[in-house]
Design a protein around this motif. Structure first.
Motif, PDB file in Angstrom:
ATOM      1  N   ALA A  21       0.834  -1.207   0.000  1.00 37.23           N
ATOM      2  CA  ALA A  21       0.000   0.000   0.000  1.00 37.23           C
ATOM      3  C   ALA A  21       0.869   1.257   0.000  1.00 37.23           C
ATOM      4  CB  ALA A  21      -0.922  -0.009   1.211  1.00 37.23           C
ATOM      5  N   ASP A  22       1.922   1.258   0.793  1.00 41.32           N
ATOM      6  CA  ASP A  22       2.772   2.451   0.870  1.00 41.32           C
ATOM      7  C   ASP A  22       3.431   2.769  -0.465  1.00 41.32           C
ATOM      8  OD1 ASP A  22       2.155   2.963   3.482  1.00 41.32           O
ATOM      9  OD2 ASP A  22       3.913   1.949   4.312  1.00 41.32           O
ATOM     10  N   THR A  63       0.181   3.454  -3.310  1.00 50.66           N
ATOM     11  CA  THR A  63      -0.795   4.533  -3.112  1.00 50.66           C
ATOM     12  C   THR A  63      -0.510   5.768  -3.974  1.00 50.66           C
ATOM     13  OG1 THR A  63      -1.099   3.767  -0.866  1.00 50.66           O
ATOM     14  CG2 THR A  63      -1.980   5.922  -1.373  1.00 50.66           C
ATOM     15  N   PRO A  64       0.707   6.303  -3.984  1.00 46.98           N
ATOM     16  CA  PRO A  64       0.910   7.493  -4.816  1.00 46.98           C
ATOM     17  C   PRO A  64       0.646   7.240  -6.297  1.00 46.98           C
ATOM     18  CG  PRO A  64       2.769   7.157  -3.327  1.00 46.98           C
ATOM     19  CD  PRO A  64       1.939   5.917  -3.270  1.00 46.98           C
ATOM     20  N   GLN A 100      -7.967   5.524   0.845  1.00 51.16           N
ATOM     21  CA  GLN A 100      -7.042   6.612   1.217  1.00 51.16           C
ATOM     22  C   GLN A 100      -6.997   7.701   0.160  1.00 51.16           C
ATOM     23  OE1 GLN A 100      -2.938   5.866   2.109  1.00 51.16           O
ATOM     24  NE2 GLN A 100      -3.431   4.392   3.700  1.00 51.16           N
ATOM     25  N   ARG A 101      -7.154   7.312  -1.098  1.00 50.84           N
ATOM     26  CA  ARG A 101      -7.091   8.295  -2.181  1.00 50.84           C
ATOM     27  C   ARG A 101      -8.458   8.560  -2.790  1.00 50.84           C
ATOM     28  NH1 ARG A 101      -1.479   9.723  -2.721  1.00 50.84           N
ATOM     29  NH2 ARG A 101      -0.985   9.356  -0.554  1.00 50.84           N
ATOM     30  N   SER A 115       0.718  13.666  -7.678  1.00 53.63           N
ATOM     31  CA  SER A 115       0.458  12.514  -6.813  1.00 53.63           C
ATOM     32  C   SER A 115       1.153  12.749  -5.484  1.00 53.63           C
ATOM     33  CB  SER A 115       0.926  11.219  -7.465  1.00 53.63           C
ATOM     34  OG  SER A 115       2.188  11.375  -8.048  1.00 53.63           O
ATOM     35  N   ARG A 116       0.527  12.259  -4.434  1.00 56.60           N
ATOM     36  CA  ARG A 116       0.977  12.615  -3.080  1.00 56.60           C
ATOM     37  C   ARG A 116       1.748  11.493  -2.416  1.00 56.60           C
ATOM     38  NH1 ARG A 116      -4.544  13.127  -0.654  1.00 56.60           N
ATOM     39  NH2 ARG A 116      -5.219  12.162  -2.578  1.00 56.60           N
ATOM     40  N   PHE A 117       2.775  11.879  -1.692  1.00 54.56           N
ATOM     41  CA  PHE A 117       3.554  10.931  -0.899  1.00 54.56           C
ATOM     42  C   PHE A 117       3.568  11.422   0.542  1.00 54.56           C
ATOM     43  CE2 PHE A 117       6.025   8.489  -4.123  1.00 54.56           C
ATOM     44  CZ  PHE A 117       5.620   9.153  -5.259  1.00 54.56           C
ATOM     45  N   ASP A 118       3.073  10.586   1.444  1.00 55.92           N
ATOM     46  CA  ASP A 118       3.234  10.924   2.859  1.00 55.92           C
ATOM     47  C   ASP A 118       4.491  10.232   3.381  1.00 55.92           C
ATOM     48  OD1 ASP A 118       2.600   8.287   3.318  1.00 55.92           O
ATOM     49  OD2 ASP A 118       0.568   8.685   3.995  1.00 55.92           O
ATOM     50  N   ASP A 160       4.947   7.606   5.096  1.00 58.11           N
ATOM     51  CA  ASP A 160       4.990   6.154   4.906  1.00 58.11           C
ATOM     52  C   ASP A 160       5.321   5.800   3.457  1.00 58.11           C
ATOM     53  OD1 ASP A 160       4.345   5.719   7.565  1.00 58.11           O
ATOM     54  OD2 ASP A 160       2.193   5.766   7.172  1.00 58.11           O
ATOM     55  N   ASN A 161       4.725   6.544   2.538  1.00 54.46           N
ATOM     56  CA  ASN A 161       5.037   6.301   1.127  1.00 54.46           C
ATOM     57  C   ASN A 161       6.515   6.560   0.856  1.00 54.46           C
ATOM     58  OD1 ASN A 161       1.986   8.043   0.496  1.00 54.46           O
ATOM     59  ND2 ASN A 161       2.238   5.834   0.497  1.00 54.46           N
ATOM     60  N   ALA A 202       8.726   3.805   2.369  1.00 53.96           N
ATOM     61  CA  ALA A 202       8.652   2.546   1.618  1.00 53.96           C
ATOM     62  C   ALA A 202       9.376   2.664   0.281  1.00 53.96           C
ATOM     63  CB  ALA A 202       7.191   2.153   1.407  1.00 53.96           C
ATOM     64  N   TRP A 203       9.192   3.795  -0.389  1.00 53.04           N
ATOM     65  CA  TRP A 203       9.850   3.977  -1.691  1.00 53.04           C
ATOM     66  C   TRP A 203      11.366   3.999  -1.535  1.00 53.04           C
ATOM     67  CZ3 TRP A 203       8.167   5.798  -6.821  1.00 53.04           C
ATOM     68  CH2 TRP A 203       6.815   5.505  -7.055  1.00 53.04           C
TER      69      TRP A 203
END
Lengths: 238, 436
Positions: free
Chosen positions: A42-43, A46-47, A88-89, B400-403, B405-406, B409-410
């Motif tokens: 998911a992490d 998601t973007p 989430q999105r 596109s959004r990255f918090d 956690d994103n 992970a990336w």
């Protein structure tokens, strides 16, 4: 299309490297265990839901029956993780992974908006029915015990031993000896380590897997990992 | 803080939107994907604070024909003129000589939009006036527009207008479900700033954007880019900051010493620029030595000094009623990665202690990785921050959004959030926990 493959460990990575060799995989992601796999999926994805390029993802899971896992629970768990990710999105989508007709351990689902294809491969094959769980190592063990591959592995280690003799040592003689000494072999990885020890190669299952795959014909690999190939084939369909 | 932008025809952006804007926003993405356009748009909107009355004769006497408005300040926080400084960035002369506007006898300006008609598409409406507020009885009229203003103004803003004529609402913005009363609207009529291709509607002659949320105080917007870093301070700014901010020099010295430990113990002064140039610049003085202009140091030190000087002035003069905004383009410019990390730490420490919204555009992996680490260590900051990977395709802008956690992970997986396509760069990332 961007392609992401998520798996639990190093052995899967070796298998994926081989099986996906003809596919442009954007990233292979080792989640280092099943615990954080859905979270990592998911992490990372998601973007990408907000981007126009379609995304395909393949998830490889073992079946830890000794922990009460069933294919249905794994499917439900991934469905839930995907649904939460979409929420989430702002996407109101209900993922519904369905089994392939010819391979009941492969589940697929496609979404138009956002454009995403998901394939889940659950390792359900047990090389020995008594094993406490089914893992990718079961597939590797089955492949490694194919006579032609066993012969090639022995030869590569400069061992003079017939394939059936080698197999007998790994599958009967040594396990019997261990059992007599109170040591139980409960999963395919135990046999894989025995195999590696007998042919005097590195006993890491992942390294062993790599070596096995090196010595296997593609047709044989396709036979043993037919379900995995079927999972990838679903991406080719419109 | 601003939390949403909806854009119509600003620079290379034909249409687009940016939602879920947070307190700390990083803009990453390919070249020509709209990062700088967003900074410039926010800057122009943020510095629109000079009171005016918007009047459209063709709509009067309807309520929507006369609305409270603002236009660009004469100068921003560092003392720069908003539109001219942006024109200079884009290779134009600072002043716009061809503005189709005149000063009215009442001290307002009248803009002839009909002059903008082109490609067979008529002007959105014939003309409008920006009326200046009346001065207090017996005081000097400081509000009236002058001929000099004509060359420096191309924007007006309407803050949550009670009613907005349909001719002033671009169809794409209407389609986004934007309620005029809920937004602040900005209209820019200088053609260089307007997306010029495929005009279909009269409103397409204007760049229009609307924003939701609380805008910054117009004179508390700091746009820090290479141009700012390479220029001297304006005398207006340094005099104001020296008079207004207690211990301003000491604050600068304190922040600078964190970024450049070798400068610990040095004193800071802001004095006239050398060689009788306009403006002022910073000087570093070690005990027992003669002062050395900051411009004699390396570019990294100069950039850091000027940022910290202006940012500390901003931070000292904002509060919840008069919030600030920092627009920071390419923090990595001229910085060694170690210096960059310390500079980011200082800037984040300054802005998180104050109501300052930050938009930071970067191509730097070091910036991204370090901000990610800061977010991992600070849950509150993490909740108030997002990274936007911008994208501009056929004029449509999106992000596109990255918090946190994103991002984690990336980066842990060896994925580069800056890149949309695989560039084949031999990079591996490894995030470590502190102390490991």
């Amino acid at each position: 299309m961007k392609v992401y493959v998520f798996f639990e460990g190093k052995t899967e990575e070796k298998v994926v490297n081989k099986v996906c060799s003809g596919i442009s995989v954007t990233k292979k992601i080792d989640a280092q265990g099943k615990g954080g796999l859905h979270r990592k999926l998911a992490d990372i994805l998601t973007p990408l839901l907000e981007e126009p390029q379609p995304v395909a993802c393949l998830v490889l899971r073992d079946l830890d029956t000794h922990e009460g896992e069933t294919p249905e629970r794994i499917v439900q768990s991934l469905n839930d993780a995907l649904r939460r990710m979409f929420e989430q999105r702002g996407f109101q989508v209900s993922p519904d992974l369905q089994p392939l007709a010819d391979h009941q351990n492969v589940f697929v689902w496609t979404s138009q908006q956002p454009a995403m294809r998901v394939a889940l491969h659950i390792a359900t094959y047990r090389w020995k029915p008594e094993f406490i769980k089914a893992t990718i190592d079961d597939y590797m063990l089955g492949l490694a015990l194919e006579p032609t591959i066993a012969a090639a592995l022995a030869q590569s280690q400069r061992l003079v031993i017939e394939p059936d003799r080698l197999a007998a040592k790994i599958t009967r003689e040594l396990p019997d000896l261990l059992t007599q000494n109170g040591i139980q072999l409960v999963e395919a990885k135990d046999y894989v380590r025995l195999y590696a020890a007998v042919i005097k190669t590195h006993t890491s299952p992942a390294v062993f897997a790599e070596k096995v795959l090196e010595h296997a014909q593609e047709t044989t690999i396709r036979q043993h990992f037919a379900a995995l190939y079927a999972a990838l084939d679903t991406w080719e369909r419109p | 803080m601003i939390d949403r932008l909806v854009i119509h025809r600003f620079r290379g952006i034909r249409n687009g939107h940016m939602d879920h804007v947070r307190r700390l926003n990083l803009l990453i993405g390919p070249n020509n994907s709209g990062k700088t356009a967003i900074l410039e748009l926010l800057y122009l909107a943020g510095t629109s604070g000079r009171s005016a009355q918007f009047i459209r004769e063709d709509l009067l006497p309807a309520e929507r024909g006369a609305l409270q408005a603002t236009t660009s300040l004469r100068s921003d926080l560092p003392g720069l003129e908003p539109l001219p400084r942006l024109r200079l960035r884009h290779g134009r002369k600072a002043v716009w000589a061809d503005n189709p506007a005149v000063v009215t006898p009442e001290g307002g300006i009248e803009v002839n939009l009909a002059a903008l008609a082109a490609d067979g598409v008529p002007a959105p409406w014939p003309s409008f006036r920006l009326g200046a507020p009346l001065p207090e009885w017996g005081t000097r009229d400081v509000y009236a527009f002058t001929k000099a203003d004509l060359q420096r103004l191309a924007l007006f803003s309407l803050d949550q207008p009670a009613a907005l004529d349909v001719s002033m609402i671009p169809p794409a913005i209407a389609a986004a479900g934007v309620e005029p009363r809920a937004m602040r609207w900005h209209y820019l009529w200088e053609p260089d700033w307007v997306y010029r291709w495929e005009r279909q509607e009269p409103i397409d002659h204007l760049a229009v954007w609307s924003e939701a949320g609380v805008p910054p105080a117009p004179d508390r917007v700091l746009f820090y880019d290479a141009q700012t870093a390479n220029a001297h301070f304006t005398k207006r700014f340094s005099d104001w900051a020296y008079r207004t901010i207690p211990d301003w020099y000491e604050q600068i010295a304190h922040h600078l010493a964190h970024v450049f430990p070798d400068l610990a113990g040095a004193k800071v002064e802001i004095r006239d620029a050398p060689d009788a140039q306009k403006g002022t610049t910073g000087y570093i003085r070690f005990p027992g030595r003669t002062p050395l202009a900051i411009d004699h140091f390396g570019d990294g030190a100069r950039h850091s000094f000027k940022l910290l000087a202006t940012l500390s002035a901003l931070a000292a003069t904002v509060d919840e009623q008069r919030q600030g905004m920092l627009l920071w383009e390419e923090p990595e410019l001229c910085q060694n990665p170690a210096t960059l990390v310390r500079l980011l730490d200082q800037v984040i420490a300054i802005v998180t202690a104050k109501p300052i919204q930050v938009f930071l555009a970067t191509h730097s992996l070091e910036v991204l990785a370090h901000i990610t680490r800061l977010l991992q260590q600070n849950d509150i900051l993490a909740q108030e921050s997002l990274v936007f990977r911008t994208r501009l395709h056929n004029g449509t802008f999106s992000a596109s959004r990255f918090d946190v956690d994103n991002l984690t992970a990336w980066l842990e997986s060896g994925l580069d959030p800056r890149l949309v396509e695989d560039s084949g760069m031999p990079l591996q990332f490894h995030l470590r926990e502190a102390g490991v």
